[in-house]
Scaffold this motif. Structure first.
Motif: not given
Length: 144
Positions: A14-20, A48-56
């Motif tokens: 969600a934070s990755a999407l918000a930051v995007l 956003a890339v880092y947040n998404f990557g860490y979530g995955m």
């Protein structure tokens, strides 16, 4: 999968999407704000890339899958610091200090570190002894 893990993954995605969303907003302001908006957009995309990557990364248990996402995270990790510096220099009105030569010099170390991170799983030049550690609510990637 534990509920703590699911909550953390949800927050990261969600934070990755918000930051995007904020990155798109900053990009739209580039005509009014100039280079500063462009550098801010780069910073936000990196986060956003880092947040998404860490979530995955934490959504996977297999070391092979986790290493894929760690390599992906390095796109954001290595872009964040130089983009933040360029944003700060531009924001403080020192745009004339930003030259193509200085941008190239500023990019050398992040590019080298990114390339070294891509050896994870083969040569492990940046992350020595990659393994999963289970000591909390979910396994965590550890490189020692």
């Amino acid at each position: 999968m534990s509920s703590e893990r699911q909550i953390i993954i949800f927050i990261l995605i969600a934070s990755a999407l918000a930051v995007l969303y904020l990155a798109v907003y900053a990009w739209r302001k580039k005509n009014a704000s100039g280079q500063t908006a462009i550098y801010l957009t780069l910073v936000l995309v990196a986060v956003a890339v880092y947040n998404f990557g860490y979530g995955m990364e934490i959504s996977n248990d297999a070391l092979k899958d986790v290493m894929l996402w760690v390599r992906f995270e390095h796109i954001g990790v290595q872009l964040m610091a130089p983009a933040w510096l360029l944003f700060a220099v531009s924001l403080t009105g020192r745009d004339k200090l930003i030259t193509p030569r200085r941008i190239i010099l500023l990019s050398i170390i992040p590019v080298v570190l990114f390339l070294l991170a891509q050896t994870l799983g083969n040569f492990n030049w940046l992350h020595r002894d990659p393994h999963m550690t289970s000591g909390g609510p979910f396994p965590i990637f550890t490189a020692g």
